[in-house]
Write a protein that holds these residues in place. Structure first.
Motif, PDB file in Angstrom:
ATOM      1  N   GLY A 111      -8.895  17.583 -17.374  1.00 56.21           N
ATOM      2  CA  GLY A 111      -8.383  18.554 -16.139  1.00 56.21           C
ATOM      3  C   GLY A 111      -9.400  18.625 -15.043  1.00 56.21           C
ATOM      4  O   GLY A 111      -9.036  19.666 -13.994  1.00 56.21           O
ATOM      5  N   LYS A 112     -10.226  17.831 -15.026  1.00 56.46           N
ATOM      6  CA  LYS A 112     -11.354  17.822 -13.824  1.00 56.46           C
ATOM      7  C   LYS A 112     -10.804  16.769 -12.971  1.00 56.46           C
ATOM      8  O   LYS A 112     -11.608  15.764 -12.731  1.00 56.46           O
ATOM      9  N   GLY A 113      -9.635  16.655 -12.106  1.00 58.36           N
ATOM     10  CA  GLY A 113      -9.051  15.755 -11.348  1.00 58.36           C
ATOM     11  C   GLY A 113      -9.763  15.641 -10.223  1.00 58.36           C
ATOM     12  O   GLY A 113      -9.837  14.385  -9.787  1.00 58.36           O
ATOM     13  N   PHE A 114     -10.265  16.497  -9.530  1.00 64.11           N
ATOM     14  CA  PHE A 114     -10.989  16.484  -8.292  1.00 64.11           C
ATOM     15  C   PHE A 114     -12.286  15.746  -8.296  1.00 64.11           C
ATOM     16  O   PHE A 114     -12.656  15.104  -7.573  1.00 64.11           O
ATOM     17  N   THR A 115     -13.057  16.038  -9.689  1.00 65.89           N
ATOM     18  CA  THR A 115     -14.043  15.247  -9.866  1.00 65.89           C
ATOM     19  C   THR A 115     -13.707  13.484  -9.744  1.00 65.89           C
ATOM     20  O   THR A 115     -14.356  12.988  -9.259  1.00 65.89           O
ATOM     21  N   LEU A 133      -2.418  16.161  -8.309  1.00 66.09           N
ATOM     22  CA  LEU A 133      -2.845  16.076  -6.925  1.00 66.09           C
ATOM     23  C   LEU A 133      -3.811  15.052  -6.751  1.00 66.09           C
ATOM     24  O   LEU A 133      -4.095  14.121  -5.783  1.00 66.09           O
ATOM     25  N   PRO A 134      -5.222  15.316  -7.384  1.00 65.76           N
ATOM     26  CA  PRO A 134      -6.378  14.461  -7.133  1.00 65.76           C
ATOM     27  C   PRO A 134      -5.901  12.975  -7.366  1.00 65.76           C
ATOM     28  O   PRO A 134      -6.383  11.989  -7.068  1.00 65.76           O
ATOM     29  N   ALA A 135      -5.199  12.870  -8.826  1.00 67.85           N
ATOM     30  CA  ALA A 135      -4.833  11.359  -9.126  1.00 67.85           C
ATOM     31  C   ALA A 135      -4.112  10.851  -8.210  1.00 67.85           C
ATOM     32  O   ALA A 135      -4.098   9.647  -7.643  1.00 67.85           O
ATOM     33  N   SER A 136      -2.978  11.572  -7.494  1.00 64.71           N
ATOM     34  CA  SER A 136      -2.107  11.068  -6.491  1.00 64.71           C
ATOM     35  C   SER A 136      -3.175  10.612  -5.231  1.00 64.71           C
ATOM     36  O   SER A 136      -2.867   9.443  -4.582  1.00 64.71           O
ATOM     37  N   PRO A 189       0.830  -1.255  -0.042  1.00 66.52           N
ATOM     38  CA  PRO A 189       0.179   0.061   0.185  1.00 66.52           C
ATOM     39  C   PRO A 189       0.897   1.307  -0.217  1.00 66.52           C
ATOM     40  O   PRO A 189       0.563   2.311  -0.708  1.00 66.52           O
ATOM     41  N   LEU A 190       1.920   1.382   0.719  1.00 69.26           N
ATOM     42  CA  LEU A 190       2.866   2.372   0.822  1.00 69.26           C
ATOM     43  C   LEU A 190       3.499   2.613  -0.411  1.00 69.26           C
ATOM     44  O   LEU A 190       3.649   3.756  -1.093  1.00 69.26           O
ATOM     45  N   PHE A 191       4.149   1.547  -1.065  1.00 67.65           N
ATOM     46  CA  PHE A 191       4.621   1.450  -2.604  1.00 67.65           C
ATOM     47  C   PHE A 191       3.791   2.105  -3.479  1.00 67.65           C
ATOM     48  O   PHE A 191       3.966   2.799  -4.365  1.00 67.65           O
ATOM     49  N   MET A 192       2.268   1.777  -3.401  1.00 67.60           N
ATOM     50  CA  MET A 192       1.241   2.091  -4.286  1.00 67.60           C
ATOM     51  C   MET A 192       1.043   3.788  -4.149  1.00 67.60           C
ATOM     52  O   MET A 192       0.821   4.441  -5.149  1.00 67.60           O
ATOM     53  N   ILE A 193       1.165   4.468  -2.716  1.00 67.22           N
ATOM     54  CA  ILE A 193       1.081   5.650  -2.837  1.00 67.22           C
ATOM     55  C   ILE A 193       2.306   6.372  -3.554  1.00 67.22           C
ATOM     56  O   ILE A 193       2.187   7.439  -4.408  1.00 67.22           O
ATOM     57  N   VAL A 194       3.601   5.766  -3.383  1.00 66.70           N
ATOM     58  CA  VAL A 194       4.813   6.448  -4.205  1.00 66.70           C
ATOM     59  C   VAL A 194       4.536   6.381  -5.653  1.00 66.70           C
ATOM     60  O   VAL A 194       4.615   7.097  -6.462  1.00 66.70           O
ATOM     61  N   ASN A 209       2.535   8.454 -11.003  1.00 65.50           N
ATOM     62  CA  ASN A 209       1.625   8.348 -11.817  1.00 65.50           C
ATOM     63  C   ASN A 209       0.494   9.731 -12.099  1.00 65.50           C
ATOM     64  O   ASN A 209       0.160  10.163 -13.041  1.00 65.50           O
ATOM     65  N   GLY A 210       0.472  10.209 -10.868  1.00 63.77           N
ATOM     66  CA  GLY A 210      -0.473  11.472 -10.967  1.00 63.77           C
ATOM     67  C   GLY A 210       0.283  12.625 -11.559  1.00 63.77           C
ATOM     68  O   GLY A 210      -0.352  13.319 -12.278  1.00 63.77           O
TER      69      GLY A 210
END
Length: 460
Positions: free
Chosen positions: A395-399, A252-255, A67-72, A77-78
């Motif tokens: 560009g609607k990352g927050f959605t 940021l939203p993708a991350s 799970p931590l590696f997937m955050i990285v 990716n984000g």
């Protein structure tokens, strides 16, 4: 001169393809992306397969690091998605200078972010693992995690550099870099783990060494060979908060989406520890690697949709955007039906990949049962992936983030708890929570995206 003319012609063909007929562009872009992602998964799967021979505790240790590696990976990716979306929109709007500036900003952001995250993870890794419930596996998890997270800049840079190339339709060269990396990792894993006797640390060193190869190759293509649509020149660089903001509006939203999914992974690990101990975590860790393999085609198609949809949105060709959404979903579901059926039929044989040693052989029936439950999850997940990709393209990352939180936190976590504890299904209840919650969340996401794009078409 001939070489320069040929390079210019290749670039023009790629740009024409990205901005042209959406269905063809998605097919052309998706296949190398799917191959690339299979190679990445094989790269990660090699660690699990070889580490499984060390016993369930070693495999569970990778499960707690995952799970931590997937955050990285999610951060990389984000940033890659943010760069890809903005560059593709600039290409659609025929803004070459904007595309160049977006590419340069994304690389600088990668260096800054990776440095900060490395420090945080190395300092707080053990407390985080203990909080996650690593328990008796914490030392093994530390051995693996300290090495992998010490070299996380390699993972992040590769993702962002590949995103820059993919934004202009160049999907082959990232695939070549990943192929070289995967082959090297598969070769080094058994040597470092067993021949040198380094155990889980050997798997980590093989991962770091092989991932650095991808970075070297990508640096050569982007900064030295210079035959890409985007160019990197100090004199053309103009620091702009607006460019940074546009990248981060998707990045940021993708991350955070990856963070949300990692948090869900931690929550599910907690539930599995309570209901079945380290063995249940090991079963989930092994089985989920196979699930991720099955999810690669829709993820690859979705990544293609970011490029195609971004170019269409930048050019205000909303009909093409709508086509990208519907075609990507149909193609993803069609492929998922095939992979789901194969996984269900051959679940027992697939499980033996992770249970080849005497220490892990007893897990085979549980892994096979997990894979057969995941059959239904495969079919619905393309809808959610496609919806998120189209929102990122615009560009609607927050959605996209809202939809991910709804799917992972509200639906999956709720149903996993309901089935595992309230209804008393135990570890298998966690599996069914993923299926039911994920299916509902993906259906909601696709419906939302369809309504949004239809409104764009109607109002333009």
């Amino acid at each position: 001169m001939t070489t320069n003319n040929q390079s210019s012609k290749d670039v023009d063909q790629r740009i024409s393809m990205v901005t042209g007929e959406p269905k063809r562009a998605i097919r052309v872009l998706a296949m190398p992306m799917i191959i690339s992602m299979f190679l990445i998964m094989a790269y990660n799967l090699a660690d699990s397969i070889w580490v499984a021979g060390l016993g369930p505790n070693a495999l569970a240790a990778l499960g707690f690091i995952n799970p931590l590696f997937m955050i990285v990976i999610g951060l990389g990716n984000g940033l890659g998605a943010g760069a890809m979306s903005l560059i593709a929109r600039c290409i659609g709007a025929q803004n070459k200078k904007g595309a160049d500036n977006a590419a340069m900003h994304s690389l600088l952001l990668t260096i800054v972010v990776s440095a900060g995250v490395t420090v945080v993870l190395l300092v707080f890794l053990k407390p985080i693992l203990l909080l996650m419930g690593a328990g008796v596996t914490v030392d093994l998890a530390m051995q693996y995690g300290q090495i992998v997270f010490g070299g996380l800049i390699f993972f992040m840079f590769s993702n962002v550099a590949s995103g820059i190339l993919r934004a202009e339709g160049d999907v082959n060269r990232p695939m070549y870099a990943i192929a070289a990396t995967t082959i090297l990792n598969v070769i080094l894993d058994p040597i470092f783990i067993y021949y040198f006797g380094w155990g889980v640390s050997g798997a980590a060193w093989a991962t770091i060494l092989s991932s650095s190869i991808s970075c070297v190759v990508l640096i050569y293509w982007l900064l030295l060979k210079r035959d890409t649509y985007v160019s990197f020149s100090g004199k053309d660089f103009k620091a702009s908060w607006n460019v940074v903001k546009n990248i981060l509006m998707v990045a940021l939203p993708a991350s955070v989406e990856s963070l949300v999914m990692s948090i869900l992974g931690i929550i599910l690990n907690f539930m599995l520890v309570i209901t079945g101990g380290a063995e249940a975590v090991a079963v989930y860790t092994a089985g989920w690697r196979v699930v991720m393999m099955a999810m690669i085609p829709p993820i690859g198609i979705g990544t293609a949709a970011i490029t195609v949809g971004g170019a269409a949105y930048g050019a205000r060709k909303y009909k093409n955007l709508s086509t990208a959404l519907s075609y990507s979903a149909k193609l993803g579901v069609g492929i998922a039906l095939v992979t789901a059926t194969l996984t269900y039929v051959f679940a027992g044989s697939i499980a033996t990949i992770f249970t080849y040693s005497p220490q892990s052989a007893f897990m085979a029936p549980s892994i096979a049962a997990f894979l057969q439950v995941m059959f239904l999850f495969f079919i619905t997940v393309p809808l959610g992936i496609t919806a998120s990709s189209i929102f990122q393209a615009m560009g609607k990352g927050f959605t996209s983030l809202i939809l991910t939180v709804l799917r992972e936190v509200v639906f999956v976590a709720f149903f996993a708890y309901l089935f595992a504890f309230t209804l008393g299904f135990g570890s298998s209840g966690v599996w069914w929570g993923i299926v039911v919650g994920g299916g509902l969340g993906c259906a909601v996401a696709y419906t939302w995206a369809t309504i949004y794009v239809r409104r764009l078409k109607r109002n333009y």
